[in-house]
Structures are given as structure tokens and as C-alpha cells.
Write a protein that holds these residues in place. Structure first.
Motif, PDB file in Angstrom:
ATOM      1  N   TYR A   1      -7.635  -1.855   9.728  1.00  0.00           N
ATOM      2  CA  TYR A   1      -7.158  -2.033   8.365  1.00  0.00           C
ATOM      3  C   TYR A   1      -7.719  -3.338   7.808  1.00  0.00           C
ATOM      4  N   ARG A   2      -8.699  -3.232   6.963  1.00  0.00           N
ATOM      5  CA  ARG A   2      -9.346  -4.418   6.398  1.00  0.00           C
ATOM      6  C   ARG A   2      -8.424  -5.171   5.432  1.00  0.00           C
ATOM      7  N   SER A   3      -7.472  -4.479   4.851  1.00  0.00           N
ATOM      8  CA  SER A   3      -6.622  -5.083   3.832  1.00  0.00           C
ATOM      9  C   SER A   3      -5.378  -5.756   4.408  1.00  0.00           C
ATOM     10  N   LEU A   4      -5.308  -5.902   5.717  1.00  0.00           N
ATOM     11  CA  LEU A   4      -4.099  -6.410   6.371  1.00  0.00           C
ATOM     12  C   LEU A   4      -4.269  -7.861   6.811  1.00  0.00           C
ATOM     13  N   GLU A   5      -3.279  -8.682   6.479  1.00  0.00           N
ATOM     14  CA  GLU A   5      -3.223 -10.072   6.928  1.00  0.00           C
ATOM     15  C   GLU A   5      -1.875 -10.301   7.582  1.00  0.00           C
ATOM     16  N   VAL A   6      -1.849 -10.924   8.746  1.00  0.00           N
ATOM     17  CA  VAL A   6      -0.599 -11.233   9.438  1.00  0.00           C
ATOM     18  C   VAL A   6      -0.341 -12.732   9.306  1.00  0.00           C
ATOM     19  N   CYS A   7       0.828 -13.088   8.784  1.00  0.00           N
ATOM     20  CA  CYS A   7       1.178 -14.488   8.553  1.00  0.00           C
ATOM     21  C   CYS A   7       2.539 -14.793   9.159  1.00  0.00           C
ATOM     22  N   TYR A   8       2.679 -16.014   9.641  1.00  0.00           N
ATOM     23  CA  TYR A   8       3.963 -16.487  10.150  1.00  0.00           C
ATOM     24  C   TYR A   8       4.825 -16.959   8.983  1.00  0.00           C
ATOM     25  N   CYS A   9       6.085 -16.601   9.040  1.00  0.00           N
ATOM     26  CA  CYS A   9       7.062 -17.040   8.049  1.00  0.00           C
ATOM     27  C   CYS A   9       8.372 -17.280   8.795  1.00  0.00           C
TER      28      CYS A   9
ATOM     29  N   ALA B   1      14.818  -2.883  15.372  1.00  0.00           N
ATOM     30  CA  ALA B   1      13.640  -3.384  14.668  1.00  0.00           C
ATOM     31  C   ALA B   1      13.718  -2.883  13.237  1.00  0.00           C
ATOM     32  N   GLY B   2      13.232  -3.695  12.312  1.00  0.00           N
ATOM     33  CA  GLY B   2      13.280  -3.302  10.910  1.00  0.00           C
ATOM     34  C   GLY B   2      12.071  -3.806  10.148  1.00  0.00           C
ATOM     35  N   PHE B   3      11.753  -3.124   9.041  1.00  0.00           N
ATOM     36  CA  PHE B   3      10.658  -3.553   8.171  1.00  0.00           C
ATOM     37  C   PHE B   3      11.011  -3.224   6.735  1.00  0.00           C
ATOM     38  N   VAL B   4      10.421  -3.988   5.823  1.00  0.00           N
ATOM     39  CA  VAL B   4      10.547  -3.740   4.388  1.00  0.00           C
ATOM     40  C   VAL B   4       9.177  -3.964   3.766  1.00  0.00           C
ATOM     41  N   LEU B   5       8.687  -2.974   3.037  1.00  0.00           N
ATOM     42  CA  LEU B   5       7.448  -3.100   2.285  1.00  0.00           C
ATOM     43  C   LEU B   5       7.827  -3.320   0.831  1.00  0.00           C
TER      44      LEU B   5
ATOM     45  N   VAL C   1       0.067  -8.223   2.993  1.00  0.00           N
ATOM     46  CA  VAL C   1       0.366  -9.389   3.824  1.00  0.00           C
ATOM     47  C   VAL C   1       1.584  -9.066   4.674  1.00  0.00           C
ATOM     48  N   VAL C   2       1.450  -9.236   5.983  1.00  0.00           N
ATOM     49  CA  VAL C   2       2.554  -9.002   6.912  1.00  0.00           C
ATOM     50  C   VAL C   2       3.200 -10.343   7.228  1.00  0.00           C
ATOM     51  N   PHE C   3       4.506 -10.434   6.996  1.00  0.00           N
ATOM     52  CA  PHE C   3       5.257 -11.632   7.340  1.00  0.00           C
ATOM     53  C   PHE C   3       6.084 -11.351   8.588  1.00  0.00           C
ATOM     54  N   THR C   4       5.928 -12.207   9.587  1.00  0.00           N
ATOM     55  CA  THR C   4       6.694 -12.078  10.817  1.00  0.00           C
ATOM     56  C   THR C   4       7.227 -13.448  11.209  1.00  0.00           C
ATOM     57  N   ASP C   5       8.368 -13.476  11.874  1.00  0.00           N
ATOM     58  CA  ASP C   5       8.913 -14.758  12.319  1.00  0.00           C
ATOM     59  C   ASP C   5       8.496 -15.078  13.751  1.00  0.00           C
ATOM     60  N   SER C   6       7.517 -14.347  14.256  1.00  0.00           N
ATOM     61  CA  SER C   6       6.969 -14.607  15.587  1.00  0.00           C
ATOM     62  C   SER C   6       5.606 -15.279  15.432  1.00  0.00           C
TER      63      SER C   6
ATOM     64  N   ALA D   1       7.503   2.894  -7.206  1.00  0.00           N
ATOM     65  CA  ALA D   1       6.223   3.518  -6.866  1.00  0.00           C
ATOM     66  C   ALA D   1       5.219   2.453  -6.433  1.00  0.00           C
ATOM     67  N   PHE D   2       4.412   2.787  -5.466  1.00  0.00           N
ATOM     68  CA  PHE D   2       3.405   1.878  -4.931  1.00  0.00           C
ATOM     69  C   PHE D   2       2.206   1.824  -5.869  1.00  0.00           C
ATOM     70  N   ASN D   3       1.794   0.621  -6.238  1.00  0.00           N
ATOM     71  CA  ASN D   3       0.623   0.419  -7.087  1.00  0.00           C
ATOM     72  C   ASN D   3      -0.526  -0.032  -6.185  1.00  0.00           C
ATOM     73  N   THR D   4      -1.566   0.757  -6.113  1.00  0.00           N
ATOM     74  CA  THR D   4      -2.684   0.468  -5.198  1.00  0.00           C
ATOM     75  C   THR D   4      -3.502  -0.751  -5.604  1.00  0.00           C
ATOM     76  N   GLU D   5      -3.331  -1.221  -6.827  1.00  0.00           N
ATOM     77  CA  GLU D   5      -4.120  -2.352  -7.314  1.00  0.00           C
ATOM     78  C   GLU D   5      -3.426  -3.702  -7.092  1.00  0.00           C
ATOM     79  N   ARG D   6      -2.172  -3.702  -6.698  1.00  0.00           N
ATOM     80  CA  ARG D   6      -1.438  -4.957  -6.516  1.00  0.00           C
ATOM     81  C   ARG D   6      -1.251  -5.252  -5.035  1.00  0.00           C
ATOM     82  N   PRO D   7      -1.181  -6.534  -4.680  1.00  0.00           N
ATOM     83  CA  PRO D   7      -0.899  -6.870  -3.273  1.00  0.00           C
ATOM     84  C   PRO D   7       0.525  -6.461  -2.898  1.00  0.00           C
ATOM     85  N   ALA D   8       0.710  -6.154  -1.645  1.00  0.00           N
ATOM     86  CA  ALA D   8       2.030  -5.773  -1.142  1.00  0.00           C
ATOM     87  C   ALA D   8       2.388  -6.697   0.015  1.00  0.00           C
ATOM     88  N   TYR D   9       3.673  -6.732   0.343  1.00  0.00           N
ATOM     89  CA  TYR D   9       4.166  -7.636   1.373  1.00  0.00           C
ATOM     90  C   TYR D   9       5.043  -6.846   2.342  1.00  0.00           C
TER      91      TYR D   9
END
Length: 188
Positions: free
Chosen positions: A153-161, A63-67, A122-127, A45-53
Motif C-alpha cells: 500500500y503506497r498510500s499508507l504511513e504509520v505514525c506513533y501517537c 483490538a479496535g480501529f477507527v477510520l 495515516v495510521v496512528f498507533t500508540d506502539s 461517505a469516503f472521499n478518495t481525494e482527501r487524506p484519511a486517518y
């Protein structure tokens, strides 16, 4: 299953060609479908108080994604995941454009989580070009529309990984591609 279309591709080819040929590729697809059906029952279950990735990745065909979100023991647990086959026009695009399309598709799929969270996703992308998407100010940039959409979306961060660390998203986007390429090589 959110990624049924991609996983069932070898099985759908049997129906599309009207030739029943059960080979290693079809057996692997069937095994993966059974495994992921069981795995799908174990989402947390998704907890709204914790950060997600959010990990996103695309290959030439998929194309694929995992939250994921950390539980009480700081172990990442899957919330939702998905994969899709790219359209023929998307497969001809350069890699950063495919990655951008994958990111937009994944954001659309997890939008209910984005709108209801009190924490950062936090969004992790290899691009690496996508890591600068929030700084995109030029209206003629190819990524400007995506930048505007993500700014909602104010809560969104895009990061390279680096890709070697995006194991789950990479598995969802590349597993079927490798199987299809092996089958094409075997036919040649």
C-alpha cells in the motif's frame, strides 16, 4: 455492527453459561449496542481525494480501529470502525505484538479504502515500535511479514501517537476489558 462480537460479550456469556443473570455489565452492554447501532447509521461517505486517518489500539482482551476523514469544515468524521476479541493465544503476547496483530487486522478491514484512495492514509498507533515498521529490513524480525504486507500500500504511513490522543480506538479496545475486569474483581 462491526464490533458486535466485543460489545455483546457480556450478553453472550449468559447464553454460553445457560444462567440468566442480568446485572450492571449486561445492562451496559445492551445500552452500548443500542447506542452504536444508531451511531453506525451516521457514518460518512469516503472521499478518495482527501487524506484519511486510521487509529488502531489493542488491550489485553480486545483490538479496535477507527477510520476517519476530515469533512469540509475540517472536522473528523467516522468512515468505519471495528473491534474484536483477541484469541487466547493473542492475549498472551507482548503488547507490541498485539498492536501489530491489531494493525494487520485493521488493514484487512479497510483494504477496499486503501486500494481506492488517491490520497494518504495515516495510521496512528500508540506502539512506538510499529512506527518503524516501514524501515524493517531484517528477514528474521518478528515484524518483517507485516512490513512486507504493508509495503503493498503506497498510500499508507504509520505514525506513533501517544495513547491519550487515540480516544475512539482506545474506547473500542478497552471499554469491555475494564468491564470484564470489574466483574472479575467483584466475583473474587
Amino acid at each position: 455492527l462491526p464490533h458486535l462480537r466485543k460489545l455483546a460479550y457480556p450478553l453472550s456469556r449468559i447464553v454460553a453459561t445457560a444462567q440468566f443473570k442480568w446485572g450492571k455489565l449486561q445492562a451496559e452492554a445492551w445500552t452500548h449496542l443500542k447506542f452504536l447501532a444508531i451511531l453506525g447509521l451516521r457514518n460518512y461517505a469516503f472521499n478518495t481525494e482527501r487524506p484519511a486517518y486510521l487509529s488502531v489500539d489493542s488491550s489485553r482482551l480486545c483490538a479496535g480501529f477507527v477510520l476517519t476523514q476530515a469533512d469540509d469544515d475540517d472536522i473528523l468524521q467516522p468512515i468505519t470502525m471495528g473491534s474484536t476479541l483477541l484469541t487466547p493465544s493473542e492475549t498472551r503476547q507482548v503488547a507490541p505484538c498485539r498492536e501489530a496483530n491489531c494493525l494487520a487486522w485493521a488493514i484487512g478491514k479497510i483494504e477496499p479504502y486503501l486500494l481506492n484512495t488517491n490520497s494518504t492514509i495515516v495510521v496512528f498507533t500508540d506502539s512506538q515500535p510499529l512506527s518503524y515498521i516501514s524501515n524493517c529490513k531484517k528477514w528474521y524480525s518478528r515484524y518483517f511479514e507485516l512490513s512486507v504486507c504493508l509495503s503493498m500500500y503506497r498510500s499508507l504511513e504509520v505514525c506513533y501517537c501517544p495513547g491519550k490522543f487515540l480516544v475512539f480506538a482506545d474506547l473500542l479496545s478497552r471499554n469491555i476489558q475494564n468491564a470484564v475486569m470489574r466483574q472479575d474483581d467483584a466475583m473474587s
